[in-house]
Design a protein around this motif. Structure first.
Motif, PDB file in Angstrom:
ATOM      1  N   LEU A   1      -2.779  -0.133  11.419  1.00 39.62           N
ATOM      2  CA  LEU A   1      -1.602  -0.418  10.597  1.00 39.62           C
ATOM      3  C   LEU A   1      -1.791   0.096   9.169  1.00 39.62           C
ATOM      4  N   GLY A   2      -2.984  -0.090   8.610  1.00 37.91           N
ATOM      5  CA  GLY A   2      -3.256   0.405   7.265  1.00 37.91           C
ATOM      6  C   GLY A   2      -3.153   1.913   7.172  1.00 37.91           C
ATOM      7  N   LEU A   3      -3.673   2.614   8.178  1.00 31.17           N
ATOM      8  CA  LEU A   3      -3.595   4.080   8.177  1.00 31.17           C
ATOM      9  C   LEU A   3      -2.163   4.564   8.358  1.00 31.17           C
ATOM     10  N   VAL A   4      -1.359   3.830   9.122  1.00 27.53           N
ATOM     11  CA  VAL A   4       0.055   4.183   9.261  1.00 27.53           C
ATOM     12  C   VAL A   4       0.750   4.098   7.900  1.00 27.53           C
ATOM     13  N   VAL A   5       0.462   3.044   7.133  1.00 26.98           N
ATOM     14  CA  VAL A   5       1.049   2.893   5.795  1.00 26.98           C
ATOM     15  C   VAL A   5       0.652   4.064   4.902  1.00 26.98           C
ATOM     16  N   LEU A   6      -0.641   4.432   4.904  1.00 20.88           N
ATOM     17  CA  LEU A   6      -1.112   5.533   4.065  1.00 20.88           C
ATOM     18  C   LEU A   6      -0.516   6.869   4.507  1.00 20.88           C
ATOM     19  N   THR A   7      -0.355   7.057   5.812  1.00 18.67           N
ATOM     20  CA  THR A   7       0.239   8.297   6.319  1.00 18.67           C
ATOM     21  C   THR A   7       1.685   8.437   5.873  1.00 18.67           C
ATOM     22  N   ILE A   8       2.442   7.351   5.959  1.00 12.49           N
ATOM     23  CA  ILE A   8       3.850   7.377   5.531  1.00 12.49           C
ATOM     24  C   ILE A   8       3.954   7.701   4.047  1.00 12.49           C
TER      25      ILE A   8
END
Length: 507
Positions: free
Chosen positions: A111-118
């Protein structure tokens, strides 16, 4: 009755499978189960290190942090991630198995990596771009407000997930081996060596391919690869479920430690007659904690001898054992006191590695910034500064199997011991190598500054006329130090940690 007895004899005591059924000796655990953990470690460390190794440049170039603030932010991020490993270990011991803690932690990191990717993909979620060389009078706008909130939410979700993984994945792999037999202990030692190898292999992909993608194709692709890697690790980990043996949570050692320390303090403050405390202490030195095949006991069950009198070491803790404790809820057994003493004796070893971790932290911060000012070309190829960790990573990948298949067997023949090189000797070698590494780092920085002065490029954006290979020397020594200390410390703490027999009875 005979069938039940046979079933009981063929199962691992204190372990269950993923469906909470007794783990069977012929089916669960061993090298096959641990191999899934090794593959997962490749993916997990790829996802983590791909960002950590290059994050200082992302924060300075895209979020417009100053070099010092970028380095501090990365250090805080990495420090938080590893401190949260304590939380992962606590939850694994007290409430859930390492199996479930890993799955939960991997989802949080995802979930954290999804936030950073967005955020990396959307220009509206980042501060506006700026070019100090084209327009030096226009200051760069540092990330703030909701953009900064999104950045740090993503980063610290990743840190929380990484902490849970670091606190659950290594012990989950080590739990697959029977430490009551010499073969099981040797296999566990091999597992830790190859755990470092797989950790390095994931790092190799991270600091080469993923860092190149981040620098040339965009950070959204770099974060996307990390996101895919940690997502892929979940089905790989689940594929090993039929083969894992999961240790039943039996209470956290932290609970016992706090209980003994508070009981010792309160009992020493309460006036008691001489018969109320076991303070005569005419006891034997350091009684044995674990038993093997004694009195017909099965060596596969980690039974604990009954200890009637405490040892004389750390005698202030013996006050926790009392016939009339200051508080009934703080009543402690001699066994609990002795186990806390074991943990207390291990703590100085952790303190010895604090400075090593400070040295390792600079690999992803100051050393990257050093390399960014130097000539990073190899022929026509320009090497990204964040790919410098390839030097210790490759060396660790070479040294890990050499150590396991050549150095250790030779040391066993010479010393006539099971381990060949003891855990403490291995840690000591690593700490010595870290001292050498930092001495080399200081000499290289002196040379780099002298080149800056002689070339007159102090305020220039041009690379200095000095090759980045000078930094490789400190990386090689720090990589070797990390290999010796990390694998040695993991195995030492796992083998020396006290059993939780008393906690098992309470829970």
């Amino acid at each position: 009755m005979e069938a039940e007895s046979q079933t009981q004899l063929s199962s691992w005591d204190g372990y269950v499978d993923w469906k909470n059924r007794p783990a069977l000796t012929k089916k669960h655990g061993g090298l096959l189960a641990a191999s899934f953990v090794l593959v997962v470690e490749v993916l997990e460390n790829l996802a983590y290190l791909a960002n950590a190794s290059n994050l200082v440049l992302y924060l300075s170039e895209y979020m417009h942090f100053s070099p010092s603030k970028s380095a501090n932010s990365v250090t805080n991020f990495m420090g938080t991630a590893f401190l949260l490993a304590l939380l992962g270990g606590f939850l694994s011991d007290a409430f859930c198995t390492t199996y479930f803690i890993y799955l939960i932690s991997a989802l949080i990191e995802f979930l954290g990596l999804v936030v950073l990717t967005i955020q990396a993909r959307s220009a509206s979620l980042k501060p506006p771009t700026c070019d100090l060389h084209a327009a030096p009078s226009v200051p760069c706008e540092q990330v703030h407000g909701t953009q900064a909130a999104m950045l740090f939410i993503g980063l610290y979700l990743v840190a929380l997930g990484v902490g849970g993984i670091k606190g659950s994945l290594p012990p989950h792999g080590a739990q697959q081996f029977d430490e009551a037999t010499p073969q099981g202990r040797k296999q566990r030692s091999t597992f830790f060596n190859y755990f470092v190898f797989c950790l390095s292999f994931g790092a190799l992909i991270a600091v080469t391919f993923v860092v190149w993608v981040e620098d040339n194709k965009g950070w959204q692709w770099g974060f996307g690869i990390s996101t895919f890697a940690i997502f892929l690790s979940i089905p790989v980990f689940l594929a090993g479920s039929p083969f894992y043996r999961n240790k039943i949570p039996c209470g956290s050692p932290l609970t016992t430690i706090n209980k003994v320390l508070i009981a010792a303090l309160l009992n020493s403050c309460v006036s008691r007659n001489s018969t109320s405390a076991i303070a005569s202490m005419a006891s034997s030195p350091s009684p044995p904690i674990r038993t093997g095949k004694e009195n017909g006991q099965d060596s596969k069950s980690k039974d604990v001898e009954s200890i009637e009198t405490p040892s004389t070491s750390l005698s202030f803790l013996n006050r926790a054992v009392s016939d009339t404790p200051a508080c009934g809820a703080l009543e402690c057994s001699v066994q609990q006191v002795e186990e806390v003493k074991i943990v207390m004796k291990i703590l100085p070893l952790f303190a010895c590695t604090i400075m090593l971790n400070c040295c390792l932290a600079q690999l992803s911060t100051f050393s990257v910034q050093q390399a960014a000012t130097m000539n990073t070309k190899v022929g026509s190829l320009k090497v990204p500064p964040a790919s410098l960790p390839i030097f210790p990573v490759v060396f660790m990948m070479i040294l890990a199997p050499v150590y396991d298949h050549f150095i250790i067997p030779f040391a066993r023949r010479v010393t006539k011991t099971e381990m060949g090189i003891s855990h403490l000797q291995r840690i000591g070698i690593g700490l010595f190598l870290s001292i050498v590494a930092m001495a080399i780092a200081a000499l290289v920085e002196i040379k780099r500054k002298s080149v800056v002065t002689d070339s007159g490029l102090l305020d220039s954006a041009k690379p200095l006329p000095i090759t980045f290979f000078w930094i490789a020397f400190q990386y090689l020594f720090l990589g070797s130090a990390d290999l010796f200390v990390l694998a040695g410390l993991l195995e030492f703490c796992f083998s020396e940690a006290p059993t939780q027999a008393v906690a098992e009875q309470e829970f």
